[in-house]
Design a protein around this motif. Sequence first.
Motif, short mmCIF file in Angstrom:
data_model
loop_
_atom_site.label_atom_id
_atom_site.label_comp_id
_atom_site.label_asym_id
_atom_site.label_seq_id
_atom_site.Cartn_x
_atom_site.Cartn_y
_atom_site.Cartn_z
N UNK A 1 0.87 -1.02 -0.10
CA UNK A 1 0.08 -0.65 0.11
C UNK A 1 0.81 1.48 0.23
N UNK A 2 2.13 0.95 0.16
CA UNK A 2 3.26 2.07 0.38
C UNK A 2 3.69 2.50 -0.84
N UNK A 3 3.37 1.49 -1.76
CA UNK A 3 3.77 1.93 -3.03
C UNK A 3 3.38 3.09 -4.31
N UNK A 4 3.70 3.68 -4.95
CA UNK A 4 3.15 4.31 -5.30
C UNK A 4 3.95 4.55 -6.61
N UNK A 5 3.28 4.61 -8.38
CA UNK A 5 3.32 4.11 -9.50
C UNK A 5 3.92 5.88 -10.18
N UNK B 1 7.67 2.88 -16.20
CA UNK B 1 6.59 2.68 -15.40
C UNK B 1 7.39 2.18 -14.81
N UNK B 2 7.21 3.01 -13.33
CA UNK B 2 7.83 2.62 -12.27
C UNK B 2 7.91 2.81 -10.95
N UNK B 3 7.98 1.74 -9.69
CA UNK B 3 6.96 2.16 -8.33
C UNK B 3 8.01 2.64 -7.46
N UNK B 4 7.61 3.72 -6.70
CA UNK B 4 8.08 3.74 -5.32
C UNK B 4 7.83 4.15 -4.43
N UNK B 5 8.34 3.81 -2.97
CA UNK B 5 7.54 4.56 -2.08
C UNK B 5 7.68 5.80 -1.75
N UNK B 6 6.29 5.91 -0.62
CA UNK B 6 5.71 7.36 -0.98
C UNK B 6 6.34 8.24 0.38
N UNK B 7 7.69 7.13 1.35
CA UNK B 7 8.98 8.24 1.89
C UNK B 7 10.09 7.85 1.48
N UNK B 8 10.39 7.64 0.02
CA UNK B 8 11.42 8.13 -0.96
C UNK B 8 11.84 9.62 -0.88
N UNK C 1 15.55 17.09 -2.17
CA UNK C 1 15.83 15.90 -1.00
C UNK C 1 14.54 15.82 -0.08
N UNK C 2 13.03 16.07 -0.82
CA UNK C 2 11.74 15.96 -0.91
C UNK C 2 11.87 14.38 -0.88
N UNK C 3 10.23 14.13 0.18
CA UNK C 3 9.67 13.06 -0.31
C UNK C 3 9.32 12.88 -1.89
N UNK C 4 8.54 11.91 -1.45
CA UNK C 4 7.93 11.89 -3.33
C UNK C 4 6.12 11.95 -2.73
N UNK C 5 6.04 11.58 -1.55
CA UNK C 5 4.33 12.45 -1.06
C UNK C 5 4.68 13.72 -0.65
N UNK C 6 5.94 14.17 -0.14
CA UNK C 6 5.87 15.51 0.10
C UNK C 6 5.36 16.69 -1.05
#
Length: 425
Positions: free
Chosen positions: A349-353, A365-372, A407-412
Amino acid sequence: MSDFVDDEAILNFVEVTGADPDVAKSYLTVAEGRVEQAISLFMENGGAPLTSEIPERPQTSSSAASSTSSLPREPEEVRAPIAPKREALFSNDGPSFHRGGGRRAQPVSTIPGLPPSPFMQEPLGPIIPSIANDRNSRLAELFRPPTDIIHDANTLEHAREYAKHHNKWVIVTLNDPSEFGCQVMNRDLWKDSAVQDLIKENFIFIYWGADSPPGRNHRALYPVDSYPYVAIIDPITGERMKTWSTTMTPAEFMQDASEFLARHSLHLPAPARKKKKTVTPAGQRPVTELSEEEQLELALAASMGQTKVAPAADQDETADEVEAMEDVVPSTNVFDTIEPILNEEPTGSDAVRIQFRLPDGTRKVRRFRKTDPVRTLFQYVRADVPEARAKPFELMNFRDPLLPRINDSVEDAKLAGASITVDFQ
Protein backbone atom coordinates in the motif's frame (compact mmCIF):
# COMPACT_ATOMS: atom_id res chain seq x y z
CA MET A 1 -45.80 8.87 -30.95
CA SER A 2 -43.39 6.15 -32.03
CA ASP A 3 -41.96 8.62 -34.58
CA PHE A 4 -40.15 10.35 -31.70
CA VAL A 5 -38.20 7.21 -30.78
CA ASP A 6 -34.92 6.41 -32.50
CA ASP A 7 -32.28 3.76 -31.92
CA GLU A 8 -29.85 6.19 -30.29
CA ALA A 9 -32.42 7.25 -27.68
CA ILE A 10 -33.19 3.59 -26.91
CA LEU A 11 -29.47 2.82 -26.48
CA ASN A 12 -29.00 5.78 -24.13
CA PHE A 13 -32.04 4.71 -22.09
CA VAL A 14 -30.83 1.09 -21.83
CA GLU A 15 -27.27 2.18 -20.90
CA VAL A 16 -28.50 4.18 -17.89
CA THR A 17 -31.39 2.00 -16.67
CA GLY A 18 -30.39 -1.50 -17.82
CA ALA A 19 -33.96 -2.09 -19.03
CA ASP A 20 -35.00 -4.14 -22.07
CA PRO A 21 -35.21 -2.32 -25.41
CA ASP A 22 -38.99 -2.92 -25.56
CA VAL A 23 -39.46 -1.31 -22.15
CA ALA A 24 -37.18 1.56 -23.20
CA LYS A 25 -39.22 2.09 -26.34
CA SER A 26 -42.49 2.21 -24.41
CA TYR A 27 -41.18 4.83 -21.96
CA LEU A 28 -39.62 6.88 -24.77
CA THR A 29 -42.89 6.75 -26.68
CA VAL A 30 -44.78 8.13 -23.70
CA ALA A 31 -42.08 10.81 -23.15
CA GLU A 32 -42.17 11.77 -26.86
CA GLY A 33 -38.53 10.81 -27.37
CA ARG A 34 -37.07 12.82 -24.47
CA VAL A 35 -34.49 10.54 -22.88
CA GLU A 36 -34.18 12.43 -19.58
CA GLN A 37 -37.94 12.50 -18.99
CA ALA A 38 -38.26 8.83 -19.93
CA ILE A 39 -35.52 7.87 -17.45
CA SER A 40 -37.15 9.91 -14.70
CA LEU A 41 -40.51 8.26 -15.41
CA PHE A 42 -38.88 4.83 -15.36
CA MET A 43 -37.32 5.50 -11.95
CA GLU A 44 -40.59 6.81 -10.50
CA ASN A 45 -42.48 3.81 -11.80
CA GLY A 46 -40.08 1.42 -10.09
CA GLY A 47 -38.86 0.01 -13.40
CA ALA A 48 -42.21 -1.64 -14.16
CA PRO A 49 -43.24 -1.92 -17.83
CA LEU A 50 -45.91 0.48 -18.96
CA THR A 51 -49.31 -0.89 -20.05
CA SER A 52 -52.21 0.73 -21.77
CA GLU A 53 -54.70 -2.02 -21.03
CA ILE A 54 -57.76 -0.97 -19.02
CA PRO A 55 -59.40 -3.64 -16.92
CA GLU A 56 -62.86 -4.56 -17.96
CA ARG A 57 -65.49 -2.78 -15.85
CA PRO A 58 -67.89 -5.13 -14.02
CA GLN A 59 -71.52 -4.86 -15.04
CA THR A 60 -73.95 -3.21 -12.66
CA SER A 61 -76.92 -5.08 -11.25
CA SER A 62 -79.39 -3.18 -13.48
CA SER A 63 -77.45 -3.85 -16.64
CA ALA A 64 -76.95 -7.46 -15.62
CA ALA A 65 -80.67 -7.85 -15.01
CA SER A 66 -81.57 -6.40 -18.41
CA SER A 67 -79.06 -8.57 -20.18
CA THR A 68 -80.21 -11.73 -18.44
CA SER A 69 -83.84 -10.96 -19.26
CA SER A 70 -83.11 -10.61 -22.96
CA LEU A 71 -80.74 -13.54 -23.28
CA PRO A 72 -81.24 -17.16 -22.38
CA ARG A 73 -79.75 -18.04 -19.04
CA GLU A 74 -76.50 -19.92 -19.22
CA PRO A 75 -74.70 -21.75 -16.49
CA GLU A 76 -72.82 -19.34 -14.28
CA GLU A 77 -69.07 -19.46 -14.49
CA VAL A 78 -66.62 -18.25 -11.91
CA ARG A 79 -64.40 -15.62 -13.53
CA ALA A 80 -60.71 -15.59 -12.67
CA PRO A 81 -59.59 -12.69 -10.47
CA ILE A 82 -58.30 -9.63 -12.27
CA ALA A 83 -54.51 -9.54 -12.26
CA PRO A 84 -53.05 -6.57 -10.35
CA LYS A 85 -51.74 -3.81 -12.59
CA ARG A 86 -49.55 -0.83 -11.84
CA GLU A 87 -50.07 2.27 -13.93
CA ALA A 88 -48.49 5.75 -13.80
CA LEU A 89 -50.34 8.94 -14.61
CA PHE A 90 -48.29 11.99 -15.48
CA SER A 91 -48.52 15.27 -17.38
CA ASN A 92 -45.87 16.91 -19.53
CA ASP A 93 -46.72 20.32 -18.10
CA GLY A 94 -48.12 19.81 -14.63
CA PRO A 95 -46.47 18.31 -11.55
CA SER A 96 -46.52 14.60 -10.94
CA PHE A 97 -46.79 12.70 -7.67
CA HIS A 98 -45.23 9.64 -6.11
CA ARG A 99 -47.40 6.68 -5.26
CA GLY A 100 -46.71 7.56 -1.62
CA GLY A 101 -48.51 10.89 -2.04
CA GLY A 102 -45.50 13.24 -2.04
CA ARG A 103 -44.94 15.73 -4.80
CA ARG A 104 -42.11 14.85 -7.15
CA ALA A 105 -39.03 17.07 -7.13
CA GLN A 106 -38.93 19.55 -10.02
CA PRO A 107 -35.81 19.77 -12.22
CA VAL A 108 -33.71 22.80 -11.36
CA SER A 109 -30.21 23.99 -12.17
CA THR A 110 -27.48 24.50 -9.63
CA ILE A 111 -25.23 26.29 -12.16
CA PRO A 112 -26.18 29.86 -13.26
CA GLY A 113 -27.66 29.86 -16.72
CA LEU A 114 -27.84 26.08 -17.04
CA PRO A 115 -31.23 24.84 -18.37
CA PRO A 116 -33.32 22.52 -16.17
CA SER A 117 -32.38 18.87 -16.30
CA PRO A 118 -33.91 15.81 -14.61
CA PHE A 119 -30.40 14.90 -13.44
CA MET A 120 -30.35 17.95 -11.09
CA GLN A 121 -33.30 18.10 -8.73
CA GLU A 122 -34.28 20.08 -5.68
CA PRO A 123 -37.28 19.12 -3.55
CA LEU A 124 -40.13 21.61 -3.42
CA GLY A 125 -41.52 20.34 -0.14
CA PRO A 126 -41.61 17.35 2.17
CA ILE A 127 -41.54 14.11 0.23
CA ILE A 128 -42.90 10.91 1.60
CA PRO A 129 -40.10 8.31 1.48
CA SER A 130 -40.41 5.86 -1.36
CA ILE A 131 -38.24 3.57 -3.41
CA ALA A 132 -38.63 5.78 -6.48
CA ASN A 133 -37.49 8.85 -4.53
CA ASP A 134 -34.32 7.07 -3.40
CA ARG A 135 -33.55 6.07 -6.96
CA ASN A 136 -34.09 9.62 -8.19
CA SER A 137 -31.70 10.90 -5.53
CA ARG A 138 -29.03 8.46 -6.64
CA LEU A 139 -29.59 9.37 -10.28
CA ALA A 140 -29.34 13.10 -9.53
CA GLU A 141 -26.12 12.57 -7.57
CA LEU A 142 -24.69 10.38 -10.32
CA PHE A 143 -25.03 13.05 -13.01
CA ARG A 144 -24.46 16.08 -10.77
CA PRO A 145 -22.09 18.74 -12.19
CA PRO A 146 -18.60 18.81 -10.59
CA THR A 147 -19.23 21.67 -8.18
CA ASP A 148 -16.02 20.88 -6.26
CA ILE A 149 -13.82 22.29 -9.04
CA ILE A 150 -16.09 24.81 -10.80
CA HIS A 151 -14.91 28.42 -10.73
CA ASP A 152 -17.70 30.96 -10.35
CA ALA A 153 -16.67 33.28 -13.20
CA ASN A 154 -19.58 34.74 -15.20
CA THR A 155 -17.43 35.91 -18.12
CA LEU A 156 -14.35 34.58 -19.85
CA GLU A 157 -12.54 37.88 -19.17
CA HIS A 158 -12.94 37.44 -15.40
CA ALA A 159 -11.70 33.86 -15.66
CA ARG A 160 -8.67 34.93 -17.68
CA GLU A 161 -7.75 37.67 -15.21
CA TYR A 162 -7.99 35.25 -12.31
CA ALA A 163 -5.97 32.62 -14.20
CA LYS A 164 -3.22 35.14 -15.10
CA HIS A 165 -2.94 36.17 -11.47
CA HIS A 166 -2.52 32.53 -10.38
CA ASN A 167 -0.44 31.49 -13.43
CA LYS A 168 -2.91 28.82 -14.59
CA TRP A 169 -4.64 27.86 -17.83
CA VAL A 170 -8.39 28.24 -18.37
CA ILE A 171 -10.37 25.10 -19.25
CA VAL A 172 -13.95 25.65 -20.46
CA THR A 173 -16.66 23.00 -20.89
CA LEU A 174 -20.16 23.67 -22.20
CA ASN A 175 -22.97 21.41 -21.00
CA ASP A 176 -25.89 20.62 -23.29
CA PRO A 177 -28.57 18.68 -21.31
CA SER A 178 -29.94 17.20 -24.52
CA GLU A 179 -26.60 15.51 -25.26
CA PHE A 180 -26.13 12.36 -23.23
CA GLY A 181 -22.37 12.55 -23.71
CA CYS A 182 -22.26 15.66 -21.51
CA GLN A 183 -23.97 13.73 -18.71
CA VAL A 184 -21.47 10.87 -19.16
CA MET A 185 -18.61 13.38 -18.70
CA ASN A 186 -20.22 14.54 -15.43
CA ARG A 187 -20.52 10.96 -14.26
CA ASP A 188 -17.21 9.44 -15.37
CA LEU A 189 -14.61 12.18 -15.95
CA TRP A 190 -15.03 15.32 -13.88
CA LYS A 191 -15.61 13.45 -10.60
CA ASP A 192 -12.45 11.36 -10.86
CA SER A 193 -10.13 12.33 -7.98
CA ALA A 194 -6.94 12.28 -10.09
CA VAL A 195 -8.57 14.48 -12.74
CA GLN A 196 -9.77 16.93 -10.09
CA ASP A 197 -6.29 17.15 -8.56
CA LEU A 198 -4.77 17.86 -11.99
CA ILE A 199 -7.35 20.56 -12.74
CA LYS A 200 -7.01 22.24 -9.33
CA GLU A 201 -3.23 22.47 -9.70
CA ASN A 202 -2.98 23.68 -13.30
CA PHE A 203 -6.35 25.02 -14.52
CA ILE A 204 -9.25 27.33 -13.75
CA PHE A 205 -12.31 25.14 -14.50
CA ILE A 206 -15.30 26.91 -16.11
CA TYR A 207 -18.59 25.00 -16.46
CA TRP A 208 -21.39 26.77 -18.37
CA GLY A 209 -24.65 25.74 -19.94
CA ALA A 210 -24.50 25.78 -23.73
CA ASP A 211 -27.55 28.07 -23.94
CA SER A 212 -26.66 30.29 -20.97
CA PRO A 213 -25.54 33.91 -21.65
CA PRO A 214 -21.84 33.18 -21.01
CA GLY A 215 -22.15 29.95 -23.00
CA ARG A 216 -23.63 31.80 -25.98
CA ASN A 217 -20.90 34.44 -25.76
CA HIS A 218 -18.27 31.73 -25.76
CA ARG A 219 -19.81 30.04 -28.82
CA ALA A 220 -19.80 33.42 -30.61
CA LEU A 221 -16.04 33.80 -30.02
CA TYR A 222 -15.04 30.16 -30.43
CA PRO A 223 -17.11 28.04 -32.86
CA VAL A 224 -18.44 24.82 -31.33
CA ASP A 225 -19.11 22.00 -33.79
CA SER A 226 -20.35 19.26 -31.47
CA TYR A 227 -20.80 18.21 -27.85
CA PRO A 228 -19.30 17.31 -25.45
CA TYR A 229 -17.09 20.40 -25.72
CA VAL A 230 -13.93 21.03 -23.69
CA ALA A 231 -11.33 23.68 -24.55
CA ILE A 232 -8.12 25.07 -23.05
CA ILE A 233 -7.79 28.87 -23.33
CA ASP A 234 -4.56 30.85 -22.99
CA PRO A 235 -5.30 33.40 -20.24
CA ILE A 236 -2.77 35.89 -21.65
CA THR A 237 -3.67 35.92 -25.37
CA GLY A 238 -7.16 34.37 -25.28
CA GLU A 239 -6.14 31.81 -27.90
CA ARG A 240 -7.91 28.46 -27.87
CA MET A 241 -4.97 26.09 -27.49
CA LYS A 242 -6.69 22.67 -27.49
CA THR A 243 -10.21 21.23 -27.83
CA TRP A 244 -11.94 17.90 -27.18
CA SER A 245 -15.28 17.00 -28.76
CA THR A 246 -15.73 13.39 -27.64
CA THR A 247 -16.28 11.61 -24.35
CA MET A 248 -13.02 10.66 -22.61
CA THR A 249 -11.95 8.33 -19.87
CA PRO A 250 -9.96 9.80 -16.97
CA ALA A 251 -6.79 8.09 -18.23
CA GLU A 252 -7.19 9.58 -21.72
CA PHE A 253 -7.80 13.07 -20.37
CA MET A 254 -4.85 12.84 -17.95
CA GLN A 255 -2.57 11.74 -20.79
CA ASP A 256 -3.64 14.53 -23.16
CA ALA A 257 -3.56 17.23 -20.47
CA SER A 258 -0.12 16.13 -19.22
CA GLU A 259 1.32 16.24 -22.74
CA PHE A 260 -0.18 19.71 -23.24
CA LEU A 261 1.34 21.00 -19.99
CA ALA A 262 4.71 19.51 -20.94
CA ARG A 263 4.72 21.31 -24.31
CA HIS A 264 3.36 24.69 -23.17
CA SER A 265 4.29 26.98 -20.33
CA LEU A 266 2.82 30.18 -18.91
CA HIS A 267 6.12 31.26 -17.31
CA LEU A 268 7.47 34.49 -18.78
CA PRO A 269 10.93 34.19 -20.40
CA ALA A 270 13.84 35.21 -18.22
CA PRO A 271 15.19 38.72 -18.91
CA ALA A 272 18.25 38.86 -21.15
CA ARG A 273 21.55 39.22 -19.38
CA LYS A 274 23.24 42.55 -19.67
CA LYS A 275 26.03 42.54 -22.21
CA LYS A 276 29.44 42.73 -20.61
CA LYS A 277 31.61 45.69 -21.36
CA THR A 278 35.20 45.26 -22.40
CA VAL A 279 37.76 46.96 -20.14
CA THR A 280 41.39 47.35 -21.09
CA PRO A 281 43.87 45.69 -18.76
CA ALA A 282 45.34 49.03 -17.64
CA GLY A 283 41.95 50.48 -16.87
CA GLN A 284 42.13 52.75 -19.96
CA ARG A 285 39.08 53.76 -21.91
CA PRO A 286 38.59 52.12 -25.33
CA VAL A 287 39.33 54.34 -28.36
CA THR A 288 35.75 54.06 -29.53
CA GLU A 289 34.57 55.77 -26.34
CA LEU A 290 36.94 58.76 -26.68
CA SER A 291 35.79 62.13 -27.93
CA GLU A 292 36.98 63.49 -31.29
CA GLU A 293 39.53 65.80 -29.61
CA GLU A 294 40.96 62.94 -27.54
CA GLN A 295 41.17 60.68 -30.59
CA LEU A 296 42.94 63.49 -32.55
CA GLU A 297 45.49 63.96 -29.76
CA LEU A 298 46.24 60.24 -29.72
CA ALA A 299 46.65 60.20 -33.50
CA LEU A 300 49.09 63.16 -33.41
CA ALA A 301 51.09 61.60 -30.61
CA ALA A 302 51.33 58.34 -32.51
CA SER A 303 52.54 60.11 -35.68
CA MET A 304 55.26 61.90 -33.70
CA GLY A 305 56.39 58.66 -32.09
CA GLN A 306 55.09 59.60 -28.68
CA THR A 307 53.08 57.39 -26.40
CA LYS A 308 49.95 58.93 -25.00
CA VAL A 309 47.80 57.08 -22.55
CA ALA A 310 44.05 57.29 -23.10
CA PRO A 311 42.19 59.01 -20.28
CA ALA A 312 41.12 56.61 -17.61
CA ALA A 313 37.44 56.16 -16.99
CA ASP A 314 35.81 57.42 -13.83
CA GLN A 315 36.48 55.23 -10.86
CA ASP A 316 32.79 54.49 -10.29
CA GLU A 317 32.20 53.58 -13.93
CA THR A 318 35.24 51.32 -14.00
CA ALA A 319 34.06 49.56 -10.86
CA ASP A 320 30.61 48.99 -12.39
CA GLU A 321 32.14 47.54 -15.55
CA VAL A 322 34.42 45.22 -13.63
CA GLU A 323 31.48 44.07 -11.53
CA ALA A 324 29.47 43.39 -14.68
CA MET A 325 32.26 41.20 -15.99
CA GLU A 326 32.28 39.01 -12.93
CA ASP A 327 30.52 35.75 -13.56
CA VAL A 328 27.94 34.42 -11.19
CA VAL A 329 29.42 31.80 -8.94
CA PRO A 330 28.06 28.51 -10.28
CA SER A 331 26.05 26.39 -7.92
CA THR A 332 27.27 22.98 -6.92
CA ASN A 333 26.57 20.38 -9.62
CA VAL A 334 24.15 18.02 -7.89
CA PHE A 335 24.69 15.39 -10.56
CA ASP A 336 28.12 14.72 -9.11
CA THR A 337 26.38 13.52 -5.96
CA ILE A 338 23.77 11.37 -7.74
CA GLU A 339 24.79 7.78 -8.25
CA PRO A 340 23.11 5.43 -10.76
CA ILE A 341 21.34 3.11 -8.33
CA LEU A 342 18.56 0.70 -9.33
CA ASN A 343 16.73 -0.11 -6.11
CA GLU A 344 14.33 -3.01 -5.75
CA GLU A 345 10.81 -2.07 -6.84
CA PRO A 346 8.55 -1.93 -3.74
CA THR A 347 5.08 -3.41 -3.35
CA GLY A 348 2.23 -2.91 -0.96
CA SER A 349 0.00 0.00 0.00
CA ASP A 350 2.96 2.35 0.48
CA ALA A 351 4.07 1.97 -3.16
CA VAL A 352 3.04 4.56 -5.76
CA ARG A 353 3.27 4.41 -9.53
CA ILE A 354 5.27 7.05 -11.46
CA GLN A 355 5.64 7.27 -15.24
CA PHE A 356 8.75 8.67 -16.97
CA ARG A 357 8.51 10.07 -20.51
CA LEU A 358 11.79 10.10 -22.47
CA PRO A 359 12.66 12.49 -25.33
CA ASP A 360 12.41 9.70 -27.93
CA GLY A 361 8.76 9.08 -26.98
CA THR A 362 9.28 5.91 -24.96
CA ARG A 363 7.79 5.56 -21.49
CA LYS A 364 8.94 3.80 -18.37
CA VAL A 365 6.78 3.01 -15.34
CA ARG A 366 8.29 2.37 -11.93
CA ARG A 367 6.99 2.06 -8.37
CA PHE A 368 8.49 3.99 -5.48
CA ARG A 369 7.69 4.33 -1.81
CA LYS A 370 5.92 7.45 -0.64
CA THR A 371 8.75 8.08 1.81
CA ASP A 372 11.51 7.80 -0.83
CA PRO A 373 13.31 11.09 -1.55
CA VAL A 374 13.06 12.62 -5.00
CA ARG A 375 16.76 11.83 -5.35
CA THR A 376 15.71 8.17 -5.76
CA LEU A 377 13.93 9.11 -9.02
CA PHE A 378 17.12 10.69 -10.39
CA GLN A 379 19.14 7.64 -9.33
CA TYR A 380 16.70 5.35 -11.16
CA VAL A 381 16.84 7.40 -14.38
CA ARG A 382 20.65 7.50 -14.33
CA ALA A 383 20.76 3.73 -13.79
CA ASP A 384 18.05 2.68 -16.27
CA VAL A 385 18.55 5.22 -19.10
CA PRO A 386 21.98 4.86 -20.76
CA GLU A 387 21.98 8.43 -22.10
CA ALA A 388 21.38 9.83 -18.60
CA ARG A 389 24.72 8.48 -17.34
CA ALA A 390 26.71 10.84 -19.56
CA LYS A 391 24.40 13.85 -19.87
CA PRO A 392 22.90 16.09 -17.21
CA PHE A 393 19.12 16.09 -17.18
CA GLU A 394 16.15 17.53 -15.35
CA LEU A 395 12.92 15.84 -14.28
CA MET A 396 9.87 18.01 -14.96
CA ASN A 397 6.54 17.50 -13.22
CA PHE A 398 4.40 19.45 -15.67
CA ARG A 399 6.15 22.87 -15.50
CA ASP A 400 7.93 22.38 -12.17
CA PRO A 401 11.55 21.13 -12.08
CA LEU A 402 12.25 18.51 -9.42
CA LEU A 403 15.96 19.19 -8.95
CA PRO A 404 15.34 21.90 -6.31
CA ARG A 405 13.19 19.39 -4.39
CA ILE A 406 15.68 16.54 -4.58
CA ASN A 407 15.64 16.03 -0.80
CA ASP A 408 11.82 16.11 -0.46
CA SER A 409 9.84 12.90 -0.25
CA VAL A 410 7.71 11.60 -3.10
CA GLU A 411 4.59 12.22 -1.03
CA ASP A 412 5.55 15.81 -0.15
CA ALA A 413 6.33 16.55 -3.80
CA LYS A 414 2.88 15.16 -4.79
CA LEU A 415 4.32 12.75 -7.34
CA ALA A 416 1.99 9.80 -6.71
CA GLY A 417 0.64 8.74 -10.11
CA ALA A 418 2.49 11.60 -11.84
CA SER A 419 3.77 11.60 -15.41
CA ILE A 420 7.31 13.04 -15.33
CA THR A 421 9.24 14.30 -18.36
CA VAL A 422 12.98 13.58 -18.65
CA ASP A 423 14.58 16.70 -20.14
CA PHE A 424 18.23 16.41 -21.15
CA GLN A 425 20.27 19.59 -20.90
